[in-house]
Design a protein around this motif. Sequence first.
Motif, PDB file in Angstrom:
ATOM      1  N   ASN A  73      24.869 151.313 -10.814  1.00 53.82           N
ATOM      2  CA  ASN A  73      26.033 150.862 -10.748  1.00 53.82           C
ATOM      3  C   ASN A  73      26.627 150.593 -12.210  1.00 53.82           C
ATOM      4  O   ASN A  73      27.390 149.336 -12.524  1.00 53.82           O
ATOM      5  N   SER A  75      29.203 150.470 -15.344  1.00 58.35           N
ATOM      6  CA  SER A  75      30.694 150.780 -15.400  1.00 58.35           C
ATOM      7  C   SER A  75      31.039 150.300 -16.874  1.00 58.35           C
ATOM      8  O   SER A  75      30.711 149.142 -17.239  1.00 58.35           O
ATOM      9  N   GLN A  77      34.351 150.233 -19.420  1.00 56.51           N
ATOM     10  CA  GLN A  77      35.892 150.290 -19.346  1.00 56.51           C
ATOM     11  C   GLN A  77      36.414 149.663 -20.558  1.00 56.51           C
ATOM     12  O   GLN A  77      36.323 148.526 -20.914  1.00 56.51           O
ATOM     13  N   SER A 131      36.673 155.333 -19.924  1.00 57.78           N
ATOM     14  CA  SER A 131      35.762 154.625 -19.023  1.00 57.78           C
ATOM     15  C   SER A 131      34.408 155.713 -19.033  1.00 57.78           C
ATOM     16  O   SER A 131      34.611 156.792 -19.107  1.00 57.78           O
ATOM     17  N   THR A 133      31.076 155.767 -16.083  1.00 55.04           N
ATOM     18  CA  THR A 133      30.415 155.249 -14.971  1.00 55.04           C
ATOM     19  C   THR A 133      29.450 155.908 -14.725  1.00 55.04           C
ATOM     20  O   THR A 133      29.273 157.307 -14.977  1.00 55.04           O
ATOM     21  N   TYR A 159      26.683 146.320 -15.291  1.00 50.03           N
ATOM     22  CA  TYR A 159      25.466 147.174 -14.374  1.00 50.03           C
ATOM     23  C   TYR A 159      24.610 146.163 -13.596  1.00 50.03           C
ATOM     24  O   TYR A 159      24.623 144.904 -14.144  1.00 50.03           O
TER      25      TYR A 159
END
Length: 637
Positions: A73, A75, A77, A131, A133, A159
């Motif tokens: 997970n 990410s 950004q 970003s 992901t 994460y």
Amino acid sequence: MAGPWQRLGGALSLLQLTLPICLLYPPLSALPWITGDTKPPPQGFEVVMGTFSRHFLSIGYHKLVEIPAGAQNISIQETTKSRNYLALKTQSGVSIINGNWGIDRPGVFIAVGTQLTYRRPNEIRSRIGESITAPGPLTEDIYVYLIYQQPDPSVYYEYSVPLYNTHPSPELQTPPDILSLVETVDLVSPHKDSIIEDISSNEIPKDTPNPNQSVPEPEGKPDPLPTYIWSQAGHTVCSATCGTGRREALWRCVETESLLSASVDLCDLALRPPTQEEDCITQPCPAHWDLGEWSECSRRCGPGTQQRQVICRQVTHAHANGTETVATVGAELCGTSDSPVTKASCQLKICSQWQIRSEWSSCSVPCGVGQRSREVVCVGDQGDVEEDSECNRAMKPATLENCDMGVCARSWFTSPWSRRCSAECGEGSQTRTARCLMDHVTNLPLDSCEGARPSEVTSCNLGPCEKRLEWYTGTWGQCSAECGNGTQTRGVACLLNSNGSMEVVDRLKCSHLPQPITSQPCFLEPCGGQWYATDWSACSASCGGGYRVREVRCLADRVALGDHCHPASAPVSREECNSQRCVTETDSSCRDQYHNCAVVVQARLCIYPYYRGACCASCSRAPKPYAHSFIKKHLRR
């Protein structure tokens, strides 16, 4: 024929081998790990998050965070849109996104056991930054970098990592709809109505009898009713004109024996084979150069360089929905002779230059060594004066330099004679000062000038003194203090001077003359630390032995607390007193007025006059412990 999941597995294996695969920006709803069907992360994970922000950095790559293998997970950004770029690199040094000063296009990249989605909003009004992901888990540590080009960068990262040791599978767990995770490109998508054989109109066999024509009765047993089945009628047009595309099998309803087309209503719809896709291979697509964006110029002014990433790519799959899968191939397939340049010269503006605005000034001294100066300014290409920081400080011409005006002449210089005679009558003197100088510049030792030193004292006579009144002052006395501030005095007398004869007269006769001062402050030396003490307190007991105390302090110059006093010379702060023996006196009026006077004694309340009177007998028999607490209290002060 291979099943659809087997073909999809082959495609995924191909995707794993092509690193990185540059795809275009996917729609947000196509990401499987952020849709409503995504399951919450399993227990046993912790979320790591943080924000990287700085005001100013040097232009180039700056590492933000290291994300360990097994992380999920992920990410990364930018909090605000900027001209900075995000970049990824593996632990082994392989660039994944935006490496080697090249900027990749947004899209999906397959690396480190997962798919990484790189987004860069291009809308002018968009305030969302870049970003990256990824669902994970990672099979290798990755490093997140920031390509700094604009001040005040801010990047948020998050994460999940397992709380226990896990070994992520090296196989890429790609969801079934991986082939839809790309953006539509300008390709001609084949329409499903365009097929090899048109089955929209049902063909009727020519030998079908006319329903209005009479049919002879069959002889014997009647013919069985015709049956109908589904038969493959070809395929749709391949989705790719080059490389590997996809096509679907088409089905039509036919009569079992004649295999002639019939109405679809005659076939069982439940038995119709499902629509399946299969690969269709055409000639390989030609490789092409994929050009990244140019980096910022390496210099703010003057000639500089900028770089971009040039990669040879080839379309390997063209999907029915109009998207493509692109792979990175060797540069020889694109033709190394036609390779686009990766480095170019650039110049944002002409650099500012130093300009000398004035000639050298006169030397600061008439002789000897001095200095001279001139004005140097930083001028832009339009002729405007700018800050010195806009020009190269190392190339700035000198604004100060030494100048030698030759050896100075050494001569005696004298001040004017004093205007008043030292005596108001009779013989006196006048004074002046002589100095050996080099043209009024340097004060030299008196033996440096040639010739005799001019006289500095001369006599003067204002006439005979006849009955003149004048004040006579004696010498100053000793200072009143051995150290620190004090005062000193002197005697003053009124004298009558008559041709050198002095006579003391009444001071009132000199009252018309300004009287000299008779006292003045004096200061010999700092006192340093000295012990001071207060008066003794009252004795703690009137008989039987008691104590009295006083405060002792070390003061510097009689005012401020000091610490330079010798401890051995410190006055005592406590001494014994009233050591005579106490004589018990019987007082008939000294008795307890309350039955609980013992409590008053235990509570040590006998020091107060009220309780001593109310419990006179008990308090008189009680010891006097309060004296010690009284002494300690004063000693603490």
